[in-house]
Write a protein that holds these residues in place. Structure first.
Motif, PDB file in Angstrom:
ATOM      1  N   GLU A 197       0.834  -1.206   0.000  1.00  0.00           N
ATOM      2  CA  GLU A 197       0.000   0.000   0.000  1.00  0.00           C
ATOM      3  C   GLU A 197       0.870   1.260   0.000  1.00  0.00           C
ATOM      4  N   ALA A 198       1.916   1.265   0.830  1.00  0.00           N
ATOM      5  CA  ALA A 198       2.813   2.426   0.865  1.00  0.00           C
ATOM      6  C   ALA A 198       3.565   2.567  -0.457  1.00  0.00           C
ATOM      7  N   TYR A 199       3.953   1.445  -1.026  1.00  0.00           N
ATOM      8  CA  TYR A 199       4.716   1.464  -2.275  1.00  0.00           C
ATOM      9  C   TYR A 199       3.886   2.003  -3.437  1.00  0.00           C
ATOM     10  N   ALA A 200       2.565   1.775  -3.392  1.00  0.00           N
ATOM     11  CA  ALA A 200       1.685   2.216  -4.473  1.00  0.00           C
ATOM     12  C   ALA A 200       1.704   3.731  -4.642  1.00  0.00           C
ATOM     13  N   ALA A 201       2.053   4.454  -3.577  1.00  0.00           N
ATOM     14  CA  ALA A 201       2.083   5.914  -3.638  1.00  0.00           C
ATOM     15  C   ALA A 201       3.438   6.462  -4.055  1.00  0.00           C
ATOM     16  N   MET A 202       4.395   5.565  -4.312  1.00  0.00           N
ATOM     17  CA  MET A 202       5.737   5.997  -4.700  1.00  0.00           C
ATOM     18  C   MET A 202       5.767   6.417  -6.169  1.00  0.00           C
ATOM     19  N   PRO A 203       6.742   7.231  -6.569  1.00  0.00           N
ATOM     20  CA  PRO A 203       6.856   7.644  -7.973  1.00  0.00           C
ATOM     21  C   PRO A 203       7.113   6.446  -8.889  1.00  0.00           C
ATOM     22  N   GLU A 204       6.846   6.649 -10.184  1.00  0.00           N
ATOM     23  CA  GLU A 204       7.105   5.601 -11.169  1.00  0.00           C
ATOM     24  C   GLU A 204       8.593   5.248 -11.192  1.00  0.00           C
ATOM     25  N   ASP A 205       8.889   3.975 -11.457  1.00  0.00           N
ATOM     26  CA  ASP A 205      10.263   3.457 -11.489  1.00  0.00           C
ATOM     27  C   ASP A 205      10.902   3.375 -10.111  1.00  0.00           C
ATOM     28  N   SER A 206      10.084   3.443  -9.061  1.00  0.00           N
ATOM     29  CA  SER A 206      10.614   3.292  -7.708  1.00  0.00           C
ATOM     30  C   SER A 206      10.781   1.818  -7.368  1.00  0.00           C
ATOM     31  N   THR A 207      11.558   1.551  -6.341  1.00  0.00           N
ATOM     32  CA  THR A 207      11.714   0.198  -5.813  1.00  0.00           C
ATOM     33  C   THR A 207      11.442   0.220  -4.318  1.00  0.00           C
ATOM     34  N   ILE A 208      11.036  -0.930  -3.792  1.00  0.00           N
ATOM     35  CA  ILE A 208      10.818  -1.013  -2.342  1.00  0.00           C
ATOM     36  C   ILE A 208      12.164  -1.054  -1.627  1.00  0.00           C
ATOM     37  N   LEU A 209      13.067  -1.869  -2.153  1.00  0.00           N
ATOM     38  CA  LEU A 209      14.395  -2.017  -1.564  1.00  0.00           C
ATOM     39  C   LEU A 209      15.444  -1.623  -2.602  1.00  0.00           C
ATOM     40  N   ARG A 210      16.657  -2.019  -2.400  1.00  0.00           N
ATOM     41  CA  ARG A 210      17.719  -1.697  -3.357  1.00  0.00           C
ATOM     42  C   ARG A 210      17.364  -2.210  -4.748  1.00  0.00           C
ATOM     43  N   TYR A 211      17.630  -1.420  -5.738  1.00  0.00           N
ATOM     44  CA  TYR A 211      17.128  -1.656  -7.078  1.00  0.00           C
ATOM     45  C   TYR A 211      17.620  -2.948  -7.718  1.00  0.00           C
ATOM     46  N   ASN A 212      18.719  -3.506  -7.260  1.00  0.00           N
ATOM     47  CA  ASN A 212      19.240  -4.719  -7.891  1.00  0.00           C
ATOM     48  C   ASN A 212      19.202  -5.921  -6.950  1.00  0.00           C
ATOM     49  N   MET A 213      18.236  -5.938  -6.034  1.00  0.00           N
ATOM     50  CA  MET A 213      18.111  -7.077  -5.120  1.00  0.00           C
ATOM     51  C   MET A 213      17.380  -8.221  -5.829  1.00  0.00           C
ATOM     52  N   THR A 214      17.954  -9.431  -5.770  1.00  0.00           N
ATOM     53  CA  THR A 214      17.362 -10.605  -6.415  1.00  0.00           C
ATOM     54  C   THR A 214      16.413 -11.321  -5.465  1.00  0.00           C
ATOM     55  N   LYS A 215      15.680 -12.300  -6.019  1.00  0.00           N
ATOM     56  CA  LYS A 215      14.780 -13.117  -5.201  1.00  0.00           C
ATOM     57  C   LYS A 215      15.535 -13.769  -4.042  1.00  0.00           C
ATOM     58  N   GLN A 216      16.682 -14.373  -4.361  1.00  0.00           N
ATOM     59  CA  GLN A 216      17.434 -15.093  -3.335  1.00  0.00           C
ATOM     60  C   GLN A 216      17.928 -14.144  -2.252  1.00  0.00           C
ATOM     61  N   GLU A 217      18.428 -12.987  -2.650  1.00  0.00           N
ATOM     62  CA  GLU A 217      18.901 -12.015  -1.668  1.00  0.00           C
ATOM     63  C   GLU A 217      17.760 -11.541  -0.782  1.00  0.00           C
ATOM     64  N   ALA A 218      16.614 -11.262  -1.389  1.00  0.00           N
ATOM     65  CA  ALA A 218      15.473 -10.802  -0.603  1.00  0.00           C
ATOM     66  C   ALA A 218      14.999 -11.883   0.353  1.00  0.00           C
TER      67      ALA A 218
END
Length: 479
Positions: A197-218
């Motif tokens: 819900e908080a992320y939905a209000a972020m600007p376009e091209d935003s990320t929740i965490l670091r932009y290059n985090m993979t599935k395994q890292e997350a």
């Protein structure tokens, strides 16, 4: 190999029995307590044992070194065979030991901040359930110089197993996720739905965490430490078919399997720029000291919220990370009062409020002892403030605990702390209820089972069914 260590121990026991060999150490003499050292024996440890022995002629502590190659397996074998040391170190930092001078300004997620790769956490929860360890709460409560009022209770409660405390430690820091309070809200916990819900209000091209985090890292950075929420070790049941776990999978599905390291080299400068321009919502942070509250604000250039990692039930998503020596007492200890007299020194006061005399070697992170914690707060408000006023251009060179730290890019590190900063640090401590104590085997089973689903080779329903079966078998093997 850690995944199979207890199976190997069992095989070793069967081999010893079959061969008629007895490779156990001799039983200690009467009046001798055995201290099991998982980490290399230091001069500091030796001196502390010697001081104890000088004061106690009727009981002596003897160090038994398990830090050599094969030492961990040897200790586990002895535990299975019933020869339990009286006092045990329960955290092994690896051959390089614990690094207390981590660079200030780095904001790592827990998975990249757990110490040397060869480090190891003893499975103290299982050891407690099997009856190996003594509950230490009664000793704290009945200690004339301690009691619950003399300690920060939140870290100790986070380490409880069924309401009992089986480990003791001197210092902690807090792993959490931070974000702008104006974006994520003033909170200390949330669910994955709240994050989305908080992320939905972020600007376009935003990320929740670091932009290059993979599935395994997350998975290993964010979720592997909360997997205990989906299992019940007492009954051997698991609940991976719950909405909370489906939400976790849905979150991971939106992340890349891998990144092009040639095009996406992560640097602190790039990450900080994305945070600054509002296109990264959250950042991992370790809170070691009250000053880290002000530092967190400076990262987002406004008041930070310590929301933590999303939890299925909306409970606290911040974790206490233990630093320094971690000890447990055997439930079969032959002199528990004497063992407690040694163990208690982890949480007795180590500081005095003499100007500039705080012993930083003892309190490099947040101490569990309340007197020591209050001394830190006093130091921040009084000594630090005076030093910053006297040396506004370069205060780092004149403040002992900060000489080895560096500030992050474009972040003003040294500012005057207020009582409000200190209260926010206390509030974060009180709202933290989780203990960072990885269960490697459980996390590895879950990740291995999810792999074929993410690769498109297995349906989600089949994956959950297999996961329920595999983890169920694992839990029952541990009982």
């Amino acid at each position: 190999m850690k995944r199979y260590v207890w199976l190997l121990v069992l095989l070793a026991v069967l081999t010893l029995t079959a061969c008629g060999e007895n490779q156990l150490p001799p039983e200690p003499e009467e009046g001798v307590l055995i201290y099991a050292a998982l980490n290399p024996v230091t001069d500091k440890l030796t001196r502390s044992i010697e001081r104890f022995n000088e004061k106690h002629k009727d009981v002596q502590i003897e160090i038994r070194d398990y830090s050599d190659e094969g030492g961990l397996e040897r200790l586990q074998t002895e535990l299975v065979l019933g020869q339990v040391p009286d006092i045990m170190e329960l955290r092994y930092y690896g051959k390089s030991g614990e690094d207390l001078r981590k660079p200030y300004g780095q904001n790592p997620l827990p998975g990249s901040y757990t110490g040397p790769a060869e480090g190891y956490w003893m499975p103290y929860r299982q050891m407690a359930q099997k009856g190996y360890l003594e509950d230490l709460w009664p000793y704290i409560e009945n200690d004339p110089q301690l009691g619950r009022d003399a300690v920060l209770e939140a870290p100790l409660k986070a380490a409880e197993v069924s309401g009992s405390l089986y480990i003791l430690f001197q210092r902690v820091e807090i792993f959490t996720l931070i974000g702008r309070e104006s974006v994520v809200g003033a909170r200390y916990s949330w669910t994955l739905d709240d994050v989305i819900e908080a992320y939905a209000a972020m600007p376009e091209d935003s990320t929740i965490l670091r932009y290059n985090m993979t599935k395994q890292e997350a998975f290993f950075n964010l979720f592997s430490y909360s997997l205990e929420r989906f299992v019940n070790r007492e009954t051997g049941k698991c609940s991976f078919g719950s909405k909370g776990f489906y939400d976790l999978i849905g979150f991971l599905e939106g992340l890349p399997d891998e990144v092009d390291t040639e095009k996406a080299q992560e640097t602190e400068e790039e990450v900080m720029q994305r945070i600054k321009n509002g296109t990264q919502m959250l950042e991992g942070m370790s809170i070691s000291w009250p000053r880290d509250i002000a530092f967190s604000d400076s990262i987002f250039q406004e008041r930070a919220s310590f929301a933590g990692y999303p939890m299925a039930d909306g409970s606290s998503g911040s974790f206490f990370y233990l630093t320094g020596t971690v000890l447990g007492m055997s439930s079969t200890c032959q002199n528990k009062d004497a063992a407690w007299e040694y163990i208690r020194t982890l949480i007795t006061p180590h500081t005095r409020k003499n100007k500039g005399s705080i012993l930083f070697a003892q309190i490099a992170n947040t101490p569990v002892n309340l007197n020591d914690y209050e001394a830190i707060c006093w130091y921040e408000l009084e000594i630090m403030a005076d030093t910053i006023r006297m040396y506004p251009q370069n205060p780092l060179e004149h403040i002992p605990p900060y000489r080895h730290f560096r500030s992050g890019p474009e972040i003003p590190l040294m500012e005057l702390l207020t009582e409000e900063h200190l209260q926010r640090h206390r509030d974060l401590i009180d709202h933290t209820t989780q203990l960072f104590w990885p269960e490697d085997e459980l996390a590895n089973i879950v990740w291995e089972t999810l792999g074929p689903y993410f690769a498109g080779d297995r349906t989600l329903d089949d994956t959950i069914a297999l996961l329920q079966n595999r983890v169920g078998l694992y839990l029952n093997e541990q009982k």
